[in-house]
Design a protein around this motif. Structure first.
Motif, PDB file in Angstrom:
ATOM      1  N   PHE A   1      12.669  12.828 -32.181  1.00 41.84           N
ATOM      2  CA  PHE A   1      12.343  12.737 -30.766  1.00 41.84           C
ATOM      3  C   PHE A   1      12.558  14.102 -30.138  1.00 41.84           C
ATOM      4  CE2 PHE A   1      16.718  12.016 -28.936  1.00 41.84           C
ATOM      5  CZ  PHE A   1      17.410  11.895 -30.131  1.00 41.84           C
ATOM      6  N   TYR A   2      12.017  14.266 -28.925  1.00 39.83           N
ATOM      7  CA  TYR A   2      11.872  15.595 -28.325  1.00 39.83           C
ATOM      8  C   TYR A   2      12.811  15.745 -27.131  1.00 39.83           C
ATOM      9  CZ  TYR A   2       9.214  19.730 -26.814  1.00 39.83           C
ATOM     10  OH  TYR A   2       8.816  21.003 -26.467  1.00 39.83           O
ATOM     11  N   GLN A   3      13.734  16.716 -27.191  1.00 37.36           N
ATOM     12  CA  GLN A   3      14.752  16.843 -26.158  1.00 37.36           C
ATOM     13  C   GLN A   3      15.053  18.301 -25.791  1.00 37.36           C
ATOM     14  OE1 GLN A   3      16.780  14.127 -24.461  1.00 37.36           O
ATOM     15  NE2 GLN A   3      14.693  13.517 -24.939  1.00 37.36           N
ATOM     16  N   PRO A   4      15.502  18.513 -24.551  1.00 41.63           N
ATOM     17  CA  PRO A   4      15.865  19.865 -24.101  1.00 41.63           C
ATOM     18  C   PRO A   4      17.335  20.178 -24.374  1.00 41.63           C
ATOM     19  CG  PRO A   4      15.869  18.374 -22.243  1.00 41.63           C
ATOM     20  CD  PRO A   4      15.500  17.542 -23.445  1.00 41.63           C
ATOM     21  N   GLY A   5      17.679  20.455 -25.594  1.00 38.97           N
ATOM     22  CA  GLY A   5      19.066  20.754 -25.920  1.00 38.97           C
ATOM     23  C   GLY A   5      19.798  19.523 -26.436  1.00 38.97           C
ATOM     24  N   ILE A   6      21.005  19.747 -26.943  1.00 34.62           N
ATOM     25  CA  ILE A   6      21.760  18.663 -27.571  1.00 34.62           C
ATOM     26  C   ILE A   6      22.387  17.749 -26.538  1.00 34.62           C
ATOM     27  CG2 ILE A   6      23.852  20.058 -27.758  1.00 34.62           C
ATOM     28  CD1 ILE A   6      22.620  17.472 -30.319  1.00 34.62           C
TER      29      ILE A   6
ATOM     30  N   LYS B   1      27.344  21.555 -36.225  1.00 36.30           N
ATOM     31  CA  LYS B   1      26.305  20.830 -36.948  1.00 36.30           C
ATOM     32  C   LYS B   1      24.980  20.910 -36.203  1.00 36.30           C
ATOM     33  CE  LYS B   1      29.562  17.515 -38.955  1.00 36.30           C
ATOM     34  NZ  LYS B   1      29.971  16.085 -39.045  1.00 36.30           N
ATOM     35  N   LEU B   2      23.921  21.135 -36.964  1.00 39.24           N
ATOM     36  CA  LEU B   2      22.574  21.239 -36.395  1.00 39.24           C
ATOM     37  C   LEU B   2      21.909  19.867 -36.392  1.00 39.24           C
ATOM     38  CD1 LEU B   2      20.218  23.146 -35.448  1.00 39.24           C
ATOM     39  CD2 LEU B   2      19.535  23.233 -37.863  1.00 39.24           C
ATOM     40  N   TYR B   3      21.372  19.486 -35.227  1.00 45.00           N
ATOM     41  CA  TYR B   3      20.776  18.152 -35.101  1.00 45.00           C
ATOM     42  C   TYR B   3      19.269  18.190 -34.828  1.00 45.00           C
ATOM     43  CZ  TYR B   3      25.566  16.433 -34.819  1.00 45.00           C
ATOM     44  OH  TYR B   3      26.877  16.114 -35.102  1.00 45.00           O
ATOM     45  N   GLY B   4      18.707  19.361 -34.688  1.00 47.14           N
ATOM     46  CA  GLY B   4      17.283  19.449 -34.409  1.00 47.14           C
ATOM     47  C   GLY B   4      16.774  20.853 -34.676  1.00 47.14           C
ATOM     48  N   LEU B   5      15.450  21.021 -34.647  1.00 42.78           N
ATOM     49  CA  LEU B   5      14.845  22.342 -34.824  1.00 42.78           C
ATOM     50  C   LEU B   5      14.095  22.721 -33.548  1.00 42.78           C
ATOM     51  CD1 LEU B   5      13.570  22.261 -38.523  1.00 42.78           C
ATOM     52  CD2 LEU B   5      15.608  23.373 -37.575  1.00 42.78           C
TER      53      LEU B   5
ATOM     54  N   GLY C   1      16.025  27.053 -21.168  1.00 43.56           N
ATOM     55  CA  GLY C   1      16.104  25.802 -21.929  1.00 43.56           C
ATOM     56  C   GLY C   1      15.456  25.935 -23.294  1.00 43.56           C
ATOM     57  N   VAL C   2      15.933  25.164 -24.230  1.00 40.93           N
ATOM     58  CA  VAL C   2      15.354  25.099 -25.585  1.00 40.93           C
ATOM     59  C   VAL C   2      15.008  23.645 -25.863  1.00 40.93           C
ATOM     60  CG1 VAL C   2      15.713  25.486 -28.046  1.00 40.93           C
ATOM     61  CG2 VAL C   2      16.711  27.067 -26.374  1.00 40.93           C
TER      62      VAL C   2
ATOM     63  N   GLY D   1      18.305  35.317 -17.313  1.00 41.61           N
ATOM     64  CA  GLY D   1      18.501  33.875 -17.340  1.00 41.61           C
ATOM     65  C   GLY D   1      19.873  33.466 -17.842  1.00 41.61           C
ATOM     66  N   LEU D   2      20.119  32.166 -17.737  1.00 46.07           N
ATOM     67  CA  LEU D   2      21.379  31.579 -18.186  1.00 46.07           C
ATOM     68  C   LEU D   2      21.073  30.359 -19.046  1.00 46.07           C
ATOM     69  CD1 LEU D   2      24.559  31.272 -17.869  1.00 46.07           C
ATOM     70  CD2 LEU D   2      23.998  29.566 -16.098  1.00 46.07           C
ATOM     71  N   PRO D   3      21.487  30.352 -20.317  1.00 46.47           N
ATOM     72  CA  PRO D   3      21.344  29.109 -21.091  1.00 46.47           C
ATOM     73  C   PRO D   3      22.162  28.002 -20.448  1.00 46.47           C
ATOM     74  CG  PRO D   3      21.840  30.989 -22.519  1.00 46.47           C
ATOM     75  CD  PRO D   3      22.060  31.445 -21.097  1.00 46.47           C
ATOM     76  N   PHE D   4      21.679  26.792 -20.553  1.00 46.19           N
ATOM     77  CA  PHE D   4      22.442  25.662 -20.027  1.00 46.19           C
ATOM     78  C   PHE D   4      23.836  25.648 -20.655  1.00 46.19           C
ATOM     79  CE2 PHE D   4      18.095  23.922 -19.589  1.00 46.19           C
ATOM     80  CZ  PHE D   4      18.113  23.623 -18.242  1.00 46.19           C
ATOM     81  N   PRO D   5      24.881  25.433 -19.858  1.00 47.08           N
ATOM     82  CA  PRO D   5      26.212  25.245 -20.472  1.00 47.08           C
ATOM     83  C   PRO D   5      26.132  24.103 -21.485  1.00 47.08           C
ATOM     84  CG  PRO D   5      26.410  25.517 -18.096  1.00 47.08           C
ATOM     85  CD  PRO D   5      24.929  25.400 -18.386  1.00 47.08           C
ATOM     86  N   ASN D   6      26.499  24.403 -22.718  1.00 43.41           N
ATOM     87  CA  ASN D   6      26.306  23.444 -23.809  1.00 43.41           C
ATOM     88  C   ASN D   6      27.492  22.482 -23.888  1.00 43.41           C
ATOM     89  OD1 ASN D   6      24.991  22.253 -25.886  1.00 43.41           O
ATOM     90  ND2 ASN D   6      25.473  23.827 -27.407  1.00 43.41           N
ATOM     91  N   VAL D   7      27.703  21.771 -22.769  1.00 41.09           N
ATOM     92  CA  VAL D   7      28.783  20.780 -22.716  1.00 41.09           C
ATOM     93  C   VAL D   7      28.212  19.483 -22.146  1.00 41.09           C
ATOM     94  CG1 VAL D   7      30.681  22.425 -22.501  1.00 41.09           C
ATOM     95  CG2 VAL D   7      29.493  21.645 -20.452  1.00 41.09           C
ATOM     96  N   PRO D   8      28.647  18.340 -22.650  1.00 40.24           N
ATOM     97  CA  PRO D   8      28.106  17.065 -22.145  1.00 40.24           C
ATOM     98  C   PRO D   8      28.341  16.867 -20.655  1.00 40.24           C
ATOM     99  CG  PRO D   8      29.357  16.726 -24.177  1.00 40.24           C
ATOM    100  CD  PRO D   8      29.605  18.148 -23.746  1.00 40.24           C
TER     101      PRO D   8
END
Length: 443
Positions: free
Chosen positions: A123-128, A163-167, A325-326, A392-399
């Motif tokens: 499935f397709y998502q913007p980040g983890i 751990k990598l969950y997507g490409l 965003g990625v 730019g600023l990557p999204f803070p990678n925190v839930p």
């Protein structure tokens, strides 16, 4: 987590012009005769007879009858994905079923459909985001030579706990779209932009100098971050989620700037992305803020009048800090075919596939070989985004980031209505803190 150093690397990578040396350091995925590629990789598949049938392919489990993916709903992008997945089927013999589901709805839908066996493989998502926390993804096993084909930061955006969950498939930020007939030279400063607003705003005829989705935190953040605001205080390679900066000096200054544009009448109440984009494409707005996803429509409507530039500098000399965003293909926790699903993800995010996707959608892939391709490096629209990505600023990678969006959207709406900025931001931060406590994540 993203340090300032990491961010700079991402920006440099996305500038593309310096990527020739970097891409040369990693193995090519599409080089002739397979080279270093695993036999089951898509690029290798292109070099050999379908299906993937050599020694390494024998290590793969039996092929599934079908792979399923959930894609976002934009029709033009679905058309390209259909084209790409047909190629995958031709090479492997595995049909791919594409189901369009709005990206924001996919996690919630997966919580129901996944355990029932109705979910996708990818499935397709913007980040983890919270996907790992909520148990919706499983780790991917991707060969090292394939991993080297992506920008490192794009892989980090889809990873959690190492751990990598997507490409990664698309990297994006927003920038200034402008109509060269109305704005011959893009504004260098906010003062220049305000002169354009003053000269061209004619509400009675739906004409404006500048519009943007001003009550959407995603876009409004640029003016808070550019004024040295922060969401969560950076703390080494992580963030201190208990130190929220959304009601502090920088964020307050950014929201006051936006509020002033409403007070001056430059921004109409109720403006949103659809209104801004629609009027811009009709030739009624000099400039808007938008992203690569909107390039195709604007090019179709405005032709050579359409151009892209970085956002104009603030009074403090900073360029507004847009979010980066990625978007990527995530491996569902409920997939019964993780090896083949990963193989499909590798195919979709390969250099050939992402170059095809860029040509038809204008969306930029974080794939080194493509970033150095002249098709991108010689494109002035891509160059406009690339310049903005520097700031730019990557999204803070925190839930805990999920706790921010709704309270800030409400705060921005109240500010647009003229409410006291400090008061509405104080209330927003209280709501963010409460949401974080409800998530059980406050430390």
């Amino acid at each position: 987590m993203f340090t300032k150093g990491n961010k700079i690397v991402l920006l440099v990578l996305c500038l593309m012009l310096v990527m020739l040396s970097l891409s040369a350091c990693g193995p090519k995925r599409d080089n002739a005769n397979g080279g270093e590629q695993p036999a089951n990789s898509p690029a290798a598949s292109e070099q050999t007879a379908a299906p993937t049938d050599n020694a390494e392919a024998s290590a793969m489990p039996e092929k599934p009858q079908e792979l399923a993916i959930w894609a976002d709903t934009a029709e033009d992008k679905l058309a390209v994905l259909n084209e790409l997945t047909k190629k995958y089927t031709e090479k492997t013999g595995i049909p791919v079923k594409i189901t369009p589901i709005a990206m924001n709805d996919q996690p919630k839908t997966l919580t129901l459909d996944g355990p029932a066996g109705k979910g996708p493989d990818l499935f397709y998502q913007p980040g983890i985001g919270k996907l790992a926390l909520e148990g919706l993804v499983q780790p991917m096993n991707v060969p090292e030579d394939v991993l080297k084909t992506y920008t490192p930061e794009s892989l980090s955006a889809l990873s959690d706990g190492g751990k990598l969950y997507g490409l990664p498939f698309v990297v994006e930020t927003y920038a200034l779209f402008y109509n060269k007939d109305l704005v011959p030279t893009p504004p260098a400063t906010i003062a220049d932009l305000e002169q354009i607003m003053k000269a061209q705003t004619d509400k009675a005829n739906d004409k404006y100098g500048f519009l943007f989705d001003a009550t959407n935190f995603y876009f409004a953040w640029a003016f808070m971050g550019g004024n040295n605001g922060y969401i969560f205080k950076p703390n080494g390679n992580s963030f201190d989620i208990n130190d929220i900066g959304l009601n502090k000096e920088g964020a307050v200054a950014g929201v006051k700037l936006i509020q002033d544009w409403f007070k001056q009448g430059y921004l109409p109440k109720g403006v949103n992305g659809d209104i801004a984009g629609g009027l811009f494409n009709q030739g009624k707005v000099g400039a808007i803020i938008n992203g690569p996803w909107a390039v195709s429509d604007s090019k179709k409507q405005l032709g050579d009048k359409f151009a892209v530039a970085p956002l104009p500098k603030l009074a403090n000399g900073n360029v507004p800090q847009s979010f980066i965003g990625v978007k990527g293909w995530m491996l569902s926790k409920f997939s019964k075919n993780p090896e083949w699903a990963t193989d499909l993800a590798e195919f979709l995010t390969s250099a050939d596939s992402t170059l095809t996707y860029f040509k038809q959608t204008g969306e930029i892939p974080p794939v080194l070989e493509v970033l150095s391709n002249p098709v991108l490096t010689n494109d002035p629209i891509v160059a406009g985004f690339s310049e903005q990505i520097k700031h730019g600023l990557p999204f803070p990678n925190v839930p805990e980031l999920d706790a921010v969006w709704d309270p800030m959207a409400n705060a921005l709406k109240f500010a647009a209505e003229g409410k006291d900025v400090q008061t509405v931001l104080d209330e927003a931060v209280k709501q963010v803190q409460e949401k974080i406590k409800m998530m059980g994540a406050s430390k």
